[in-house]
Write a protein that holds these residues in place. Structure first.
Motif, short mmCIF file in Angstrom:
data_model
loop_
_atom_site.label_atom_id
_atom_site.label_comp_id
_atom_site.label_asym_id
_atom_site.label_seq_id
_atom_site.Cartn_x
_atom_site.Cartn_y
_atom_site.Cartn_z
N ALA A 120 0.82 -1.21 0.00
CA ALA A 120 0.00 0.00 0.00
C ALA A 120 0.85 1.26 0.00
N ALA A 121 2.04 1.19 0.59
CA ALA A 121 2.90 2.37 0.67
C ALA A 121 3.31 2.87 -0.71
N TYR A 122 3.31 1.98 -1.71
CA TYR A 122 3.74 2.37 -3.06
C TYR A 122 2.58 2.48 -4.05
N ALA A 123 1.45 1.92 -3.71
CA ALA A 123 0.34 1.83 -4.67
C ALA A 123 -0.05 3.19 -5.23
N ASP A 124 -0.04 4.22 -4.38
CA ASP A 124 -0.47 5.55 -4.84
C ASP A 124 0.65 6.33 -5.51
N LEU A 125 1.86 5.77 -5.55
CA LEU A 125 3.00 6.48 -6.15
C LEU A 125 3.29 6.01 -7.57
N ILE A 126 2.77 4.85 -7.94
CA ILE A 126 3.16 4.23 -9.21
C ILE A 126 2.51 4.94 -10.40
#
Length: 350
Positions: A254-260
């Motif tokens: 989840a920590a990266y899901a919004d950054l991709i």
């Protein structure tokens, strides 16, 4: 199939867009699907290098394919190719998976010239040998516009939508060129490593401007001039890959899901820039003066082959010859892949 086949392509990166162009030139009705639009995922979040083979000394197969493919790529996209920058590859004294002798032998096998160099900005207590080579980049902004115009002029329908198996029945042939999102889950190409990768944009000190450096071969640093800009991109085999899995069903944290794939570079609190910079300073002390400007994140998939780090083109075909999956090697293989796909589809048109 009908003479004018209806073809759907999932993925508007360089492989999907190039395939769309080649198939449309042959008279097919092509629809290109990508919810992010043209060249906005992995094709826009990499080092933009037009490889010659210097990057893969442990994989003769990759070098051979790059050399076979690159001239067709350059010819197709000549106006986007950027030359004239200084490109260096360096071998550290410790920790590399290849020795200087092995690296030189691998390049000699393919007649790839190496010019030994000792640039003043490099620390030769850490680096054993450095080579200057001739290589080039592609400018992603120019390439995106070139593709947009060609797709428009050829009548390719571009949809900012996801394409999935539920839509396959509407088309005579379907091509998945999605790099990270469709192949591993089906196990089509065997065991794959799925990764979330961070690319960092930096302002480099004056001595390092217009310079590309790759330290091979292993968990080392790389930085490259960003085509069309004054900054550079920073990468690190050790610190750029923020998450890796061999489990095709494991979700992205989840920590990266919004950054991709969120568009341009932007500063983020979770960046690994400091670790990248400290690692790079072992070889290039001047990089200490680099200034962090922002990060981009993407999800990618690579063949799980630690022994050779192979990066080659693979195309899988369904038993009925209607569905194709393209696993891209390097960017320069896009034209080769398009040509092969066009040939396979042509053989199925009465």
């Amino acid at each position: 199939m009908k003479q004018r086949a209806r073809i759907a392509i999932a993925g508007a990166g360089i492989y999907g867009a190039t395939a769309a162009i080649w198939l449309a030139r042959r008279g097919h009705a092509v629809t290109l699907f990508d919810p992010l639009g043209l060249l906005n995922a992995a094709s826009a979040i990499n080092q933009f290098r037009v490889h010659r083979g210097y990057h893969y000394p442990r994989s003769p197969e990759t070098i051979a394919e790059v050399l076979e493919s690159r001239q067709a790529f350059i010819a197709e996209y000549q106006t986007a190719i950027v030359s004239g920058k200084a490109h260096y590859y360096a071998i550290p004294r410790e920790g590399s998976l290849v020795s200087c002798a092995e690296y030189e032998a691998a390049m000699a096998r393919f007649d790839l010239p190496l010019e030994e160099s000792r640039p003043g900005w490099m620390d030769f207590d850490f680096i054993e040998r450095c080579y200057r080579v001739e290589e080039s980049f592609y400018d992603p902004s120019i390439l995106r516009e070139l593709l947009r115009v060609r797709l428009r002029d050829l009548g390719v329908e571009c949809r900012r939508e996801r394409f999935g198996p539920e839509l396959e029945g509407k088309y005579d042939a379907c091509i998945y060129a999605t790099y990270a999102n469709a192949h591993g889950e089906a196990g089509i190409f065997g065991q794959m490593r799925r990764q979330v990768a961070e690319k960092v944009l930096i302002e480099v000190p004056a001595p390092l401007r217009d310079i590309s450096l790759v330290i091979v071969d292993g968990a080392f640093t790389a930085f490259d001039h960003y085509p069309g800009r004054s900054e550079a991109q920073f990468g690190s085999a050790r610190f750029s890959n923020r998450w890796t899995t061999l489990d095709p069903g494991e979700p992205v944290p989840a920590a990266y899901a919004d950054l991709i794939n969120c568009g341009g570079f932007r500063p983020v609190a979770c960046t690994n820039f400091t670790a990248m910079r400290e690692d790079a300073m072992r070889a290039v002390p001047a990089i200490e003066e680099a200034r962090y400007l922002g990060s981009r994140f993407t999800c990618r998939m690579v063949e799980h082959d630690p022994g050779t780090d192979r990066r080659v083109l693979r195309i899988a075909e369904s038993p009925d010859g209607r569905v194709f999956h393209v696993f891209s090697g390097k960017v320069v293989g896009a034209v080769k892949a398009a040509e092969q796909l066009a040939g396979r589809i042509a053989s199925r048109v009465p």
